[in-house]
Design a protein around this motif. Sequence first.
Motif, PDB file in Angstrom:
ATOM      1  N   GLN A 102       0.828  -1.209   0.000  1.00 35.01           N
ATOM      2  CA  GLN A 102       0.000   0.000   0.000  1.00 35.01           C
ATOM      3  C   GLN A 102       0.864   1.261   0.000  1.00 35.01           C
ATOM      4  O   GLN A 102       0.531   2.255  -0.657  1.00 35.01           O
ATOM      5  CB  GLN A 102      -0.917   0.002   1.220  1.00 35.01           C
ATOM      6  N   LEU A 103       1.973   1.213   0.707  1.00 37.26           N
ATOM      7  CA  LEU A 103       2.895   2.351   0.704  1.00 37.26           C
ATOM      8  C   LEU A 103       3.454   2.589  -0.692  1.00 37.26           C
ATOM      9  O   LEU A 103       3.593   3.738  -1.129  1.00 37.26           O
ATOM     10  CB  LEU A 103       4.029   2.113   1.706  1.00 37.26           C
ATOM     11  N   ARG A 104       3.767   1.511  -1.371  1.00 36.75           N
ATOM     12  CA  ARG A 104       4.271   1.663  -2.743  1.00 36.75           C
ATOM     13  C   ARG A 104       3.193   2.287  -3.634  1.00 36.75           C
ATOM     14  O   ARG A 104       3.485   3.186  -4.440  1.00 36.75           O
ATOM     15  CB  ARG A 104       4.703   0.315  -3.309  1.00 36.75           C
ATOM     16  N   GLN A 105       1.968   1.843  -3.476  1.00 39.03           N
ATOM     17  CA  GLN A 105       0.880   2.387  -4.285  1.00 39.03           C
ATOM     18  C   GLN A 105       0.686   3.873  -4.016  1.00 39.03           C
ATOM     19  O   GLN A 105       0.536   4.673  -4.949  1.00 39.03           O
ATOM     20  CB  GLN A 105      -0.409   1.618  -3.982  1.00 39.03           C
ATOM     21  N   ASP A 106       0.694   4.261  -2.734  1.00 42.82           N
ATOM     22  CA  ASP A 106       0.512   5.672  -2.386  1.00 42.82           C
ATOM     23  C   ASP A 106       1.685   6.529  -2.861  1.00 42.82           C
ATOM     24  O   ASP A 106       1.503   7.686  -3.238  1.00 42.82           O
ATOM     25  CB  ASP A 106       0.335   5.827  -0.873  1.00 42.82           C
ATOM     26  N   THR A 107       2.883   5.961  -2.824  1.00 43.46           N
ATOM     27  CA  THR A 107       4.060   6.700  -3.286  1.00 43.46           C
ATOM     28  C   THR A 107       4.021   6.903  -4.793  1.00 43.46           C
ATOM     29  O   THR A 107       4.163   8.022  -5.295  1.00 43.46           O
ATOM     30  CB  THR A 107       5.346   5.960  -2.894  1.00 43.46           C
ATOM     31  N   ALA A 147       7.410   9.515  -0.390  1.00 47.81           N
ATOM     32  CA  ALA A 147       7.452   8.403   0.556  1.00 47.81           C
ATOM     33  C   ALA A 147       6.918   8.807   1.924  1.00 47.81           C
ATOM     34  O   ALA A 147       6.141   8.073   2.550  1.00 47.81           O
ATOM     35  CB  ALA A 147       8.887   7.891   0.681  1.00 47.81           C
ATOM     36  N   ALA A 148       7.320   9.969   2.409  1.00 51.90           N
ATOM     37  CA  ALA A 148       6.854  10.423   3.723  1.00 51.90           C
ATOM     38  C   ALA A 148       5.355  10.714   3.707  1.00 51.90           C
ATOM     39  O   ALA A 148       4.658  10.461   4.691  1.00 51.90           O
ATOM     40  CB  ALA A 148       7.633  11.663   4.152  1.00 51.90           C
ATOM     41  N   VAL A 149       4.852  11.246   2.592  1.00 53.60           N
ATOM     42  CA  VAL A 149       3.419  11.486   2.474  1.00 53.60           C
ATOM     43  C   VAL A 149       2.662  10.161   2.546  1.00 53.60           C
ATOM     44  O   VAL A 149       1.638  10.046   3.231  1.00 53.60           O
ATOM     45  CB  VAL A 149       3.105  12.226   1.156  1.00 53.60           C
ATOM     46  N   ALA A 150       3.173   9.141   1.844  1.00 58.16           N
ATOM     47  CA  ALA A 150       2.545   7.818   1.885  1.00 58.16           C
ATOM     48  C   ALA A 150       2.531   7.260   3.302  1.00 58.16           C
ATOM     49  O   ALA A 150       1.527   6.685   3.758  1.00 58.16           O
ATOM     50  CB  ALA A 150       3.286   6.867   0.946  1.00 58.16           C
ATOM     51  N   ILE A 151       3.630   7.432   4.026  1.00 56.74           N
ATOM     52  CA  ILE A 151       3.702   6.949   5.411  1.00 56.74           C
ATOM     53  C   ILE A 151       2.708   7.690   6.293  1.00 56.74           C
ATOM     54  O   ILE A 151       2.032   7.085   7.135  1.00 56.74           O
ATOM     55  CB  ILE A 151       5.138   7.084   5.941  1.00 56.74           C
ATOM     56  N   ALA A 152       2.589   9.003   6.111  1.00 54.04           N
ATOM     57  CA  ALA A 152       1.627   9.782   6.900  1.00 54.04           C
ATOM     58  C   ALA A 152       0.203   9.292   6.652  1.00 54.04           C
ATOM     59  O   ALA A 152      -0.595   9.148   7.589  1.00 54.04           O
ATOM     60  CB  ALA A 152       1.756  11.262   6.551  1.00 54.04           C
ATOM     61  N   LEU A 153      -0.130   9.023   5.395  1.00 58.68           N
ATOM     62  CA  LEU A 153      -1.474   8.532   5.066  1.00 58.68           C
ATOM     63  C   LEU A 153      -1.737   7.179   5.709  1.00 58.68           C
ATOM     64  O   LEU A 153      -2.803   6.956   6.302  1.00 58.68           O
ATOM     65  CB  LEU A 153      -1.622   8.425   3.553  1.00 58.68           C
ATOM     66  N   GLN A 154      -0.780   6.273   5.595  1.00 60.01           N
ATOM     67  CA  GLN A 154      -0.986   4.941   6.156  1.00 60.01           C
ATOM     68  C   GLN A 154      -1.004   4.951   7.683  1.00 60.01           C
ATOM     69  O   GLN A 154      -1.742   4.185   8.307  1.00 60.01           O
ATOM     70  CB  GLN A 154       0.083   3.985   5.630  1.00 60.01           C
ATOM     71  N   ALA A 155      -0.209   5.813   8.293  1.00 55.79           N
ATOM     72  CA  ALA A 155      -0.259   5.938   9.753  1.00 55.79           C
ATOM     73  C   ALA A 155      -1.641   6.433  10.184  1.00 55.79           C
ATOM     74  O   ALA A 155      -2.211   5.940  11.168  1.00 55.79           O
ATOM     75  CB  ALA A 155       0.825   6.889  10.240  1.00 55.79           C
ATOM     76  N   GLY A 156      -2.191   7.407   9.453  1.00 57.81           N
ATOM     77  CA  GLY A 156      -3.529   7.893   9.760  1.00 57.81           C
ATOM     78  C   GLY A 156      -4.565   6.801   9.623  1.00 57.81           C
ATOM     79  O   GLY A 156      -5.463   6.660  10.472  1.00 57.81           O
TER      80      GLY A 156
END
Length: 362
Positions: free
Chosen positions: A7-12, A100-109
């Motif tokens: 999912q992180l790869r997809q968001d990135t 990458a950091a944006v993807a991590i922020a989304l997944q953490a949320g």
Amino acid sequence: MNPLAAQLRQDTEAICYADGRKVGTPGHERARLHLLRRLEEIGCLPFAGDSLELPYHHRKQDFCNLVGRIPGQDSRLPPLLIGAHYDSVIPFPCADDNAAAVAIALQAGRMIRDKGGLRRDVVIAIFDAEEPPYFLGDAMGSQRFYADHVAGKVAIHAAVVMDLVGHDISVPGEMLGIIPGVGLLNLLLPGFGRKDFAVPHLRSGLFVTGSESHAELPPVLQSFGQPPDLRVIATQNCYIGDVSDHGVFRRNGVPYWFLSCGQWAHYHTPTDTPDRLNYDKMAAVTNYLVQMVEGLDGRELRGERKTEQITETIELEAEFLRSALGILHRPVMRWAGLKDVKTREDMDQFARALLGMGLGVL
């Protein structure tokens, strides 16, 4: 690849356009619209007013921060904040800086929402205009967010900000001479010392600065210990400075942590592409970030907050450094001209050695 990494790869990849995300470009607009939808999908409510968009204007140019909140059990409490910027510095994908950091922020949320939220609201802040020519200027997204929507209005309990958190840490071949036998390669292979290598033991490194911003942050970080899939190196912000969006929180006395893997060979270049990132490492960073936020949620962080008050954290830094280096601790200390890191002067010397090699620099 585990589901979170996928999912992180997809968001990135979703915002790594060939033409980038520079402010004022079509790519920037596509990224804004996509991230607005993703914030809605993970269950964010508006942080201010009735929209997740917080637009602002500066010198005839339009900008837009994207800020939502995952509701907690008591929205009267000061909220926590997770932050990252979404603009790019050049018209290229800029995956590590900072998709990458944006993807991590989304997944953490999303993960926090799936747990039913925390005691406090958690703000997911996707900042605009972090890159030059806006960096540290009046148009920088995090600074405008703080000035327009936080100062005198909301007390942020603590902030965790990320930049450059998707890549493996590499070390110069010259430094590998500390490992027995490897030093011969400098003699046998011309140019070996000038190349960077991702060493298995160190590639999962993650720098965490900011524990000095409040006396209660070091024990919170110590309570986690070293996560199984990362090698966390805790250090003070003075060694890198206000190099990203955490600066506005530090300067205004908000307790904070800043997460980064530092610069790498593809920093601010067209080769910063999604295929070069380590998504399993990003998944580990996401899990660690959620753990950090949960730890902060349970702390009152009492005490006066003044930017000139700095908590001495040398014991924390030394502990995490020994743990992160593991079996390489003794040879790395020899390389830096030290027996161990026990004092602030020792850490200063170690930091100078790293900076001299181009490591740990943002």
